[in-house]
Write an enzyme that holds these catalytic residues in place. Sequence first.
Site, mmCIF file in Angstrom:
data_model
loop_
_atom_site.group_PDB
_atom_site.id
_atom_site.type_symbol
_atom_site.label_atom_id
_atom_site.label_comp_id
_atom_site.label_asym_id
_atom_site.label_seq_id
_atom_site.Cartn_x
_atom_site.Cartn_y
_atom_site.Cartn_z
ATOM 1 N N GLU A 297 0.806 -1.213 0.000
ATOM 2 C CA GLU A 297 0.000 0.000 0.000
ATOM 3 C C GLU A 297 0.845 1.271 0.000
ATOM 4 O O GLU A 297 0.357 2.363 -0.304
ATOM 5 C CB GLU A 297 -0.962 0.025 1.200
ATOM 6 C CG GLU A 297 -0.290 0.088 2.557
ATOM 7 C CD GLU A 297 -0.136 -1.264 3.214
ATOM 8 O OE1 GLU A 297 -0.304 -1.334 4.436
ATOM 9 O OE2 GLU A 297 0.153 -2.255 2.503
ATOM 10 N N ARG A 328 -2.704 -0.874 -9.955
ATOM 11 C CA ARG A 328 -1.862 0.234 -9.494
ATOM 12 C C ARG A 328 -0.558 0.345 -10.264
ATOM 13 O O ARG A 328 -0.031 1.450 -10.427
ATOM 14 C CB ARG A 328 -1.579 0.097 -7.990
ATOM 15 C CG ARG A 328 -2.737 0.566 -7.138
ATOM 16 C CD ARG A 328 -2.405 0.601 -5.676
ATOM 17 N NE ARG A 328 -3.564 1.078 -4.915
ATOM 18 C CZ ARG A 328 -3.781 0.808 -3.640
ATOM 19 N NH1 ARG A 328 -2.922 0.048 -2.983
ATOM 20 N NH2 ARG A 328 -4.845 1.285 -3.036
ATOM 21 N N LYS A 394 -12.251 7.234 0.888
ATOM 22 C CA LYS A 394 -12.246 5.790 1.146
ATOM 23 C C LYS A 394 -11.573 5.466 2.471
ATOM 24 O O LYS A 394 -12.032 4.595 3.220
ATOM 25 C CB LYS A 394 -11.536 5.075 -0.003
ATOM 26 C CG LYS A 394 -11.552 3.556 0.070
ATOM 27 C CD LYS A 394 -10.881 2.970 -1.142
ATOM 28 C CE LYS A 394 -11.104 1.469 -1.241
ATOM 29 N NZ LYS A 394 -10.464 0.721 -0.158
#
EC number: 2.5.1.19
Length: 419
Positions: A297, A328, A394
């Site tokens: 992440e 990503r 989010k």
Amino acid sequence: MDAVVTVPGSKSLTNRYLVVAALAARDSRLRDPLRSRDTELMARAVGSLGVGVEDAEADWILRPGALRGGSEVDCGLAGTVMRFLPPVAALADGDVRFDGDPRARERPMADLLGALRSLGVEVEDEGRGTLPFTVRGRGGLRGGTVVLDASRSSQFVSALLLVGSRCSQGLTVRHEGGPLPSRPHVQMTVEVLRDVGAVVDDSVEGTWHVEPGELNGLDVQVEPDLSNAAPFLAAAAVTQGRVLVPGWPQSTTQAGDLLRDVLDQMGADVSLDRDGLLVQGTGELYGIDLDLREAGELTPVIAALAALSDSPSQLRGIGHLRGHETDRLAALATELNRLGGDVTETEDGLLVRPRPLHGAVFETYADHRMATAGALLGLRVPGVLVADVATTRKTLPDFPGMWRRMLTAEGDVPAAARA
């Protein structure tokens, strides 16, 4: 820039606490949980399954009850919701339907759904292996041993472990496949389970066993989200400024703690004491060769730093990021190259060669971490416009406000604390 940035609670911990609190035998209190789209979706979902979820100022109080079916779970784009709750739904007394955002229907689920079927759970997905699907709960799980390939997401393992103590025979989960990504998140799940009294044996690599038994209630202060702190701390490195994040834990299972070593290797001064984590930019940004398998992440922010560095960077071990909120790796390569960068996708990561960058629209693909990476680039590259910055809700309810306050040194800790 000289700022103090107070980061809200950890999304990963908040959603794990919500699940174990829903399965506990007594009430729980989560103190200062993260309140963002992902966690609100989880709270509403456990509520729809029969758990009482009450607001108590900044806290959540959960009052567990018999799990019921007949509901529909909106997963949004939250991997924790779409993966942690299907095993919980198997404990309910009826059907539970799962669906989410359009991109959520592309995220991998087949291995988890296959594992549930091997445990005797009926799942109707018309052969898609993705959302939408329906779990036909029968009020309980026998458990036993389940073997699955979790190389696409460690959340598959966590999802099964979270219900292990509610299985009449307990549950043994064995991962067989490629390297397991984000292992700290599995360790986080194990520690959360132990916090509520579960007996978990993880002494054998790639195998976890949870004994059947009752779970205790929680009364817990939620740690700040260390991964969400990444763009703010990286901003100090980019601007030769100082950013302090209070409350940084001395020890933690959060994968975001890797950021301390990364920023140090890339040229920033990093120090941790009881006031928190302080990062000071030095005017130097070095390229890095880094395996991010355990903290994928952090990739968007680190890729942005790499694009601003003085030498090439190789980011490895992150092929699984192709199945996240967006692909990503492709998104980062596309957007950094749009700004004039030189980024190449590899089989399991990115090769970033620094080039002079210019302004352009930085697309975010409904991915909160793409948006924070774009904001970071805009500190050094004039004319960067971050599209759909609201997607950061989010996991951060007010990222634009936090960013603005950081840049104007309107932190919420007295200036004396920064001395």
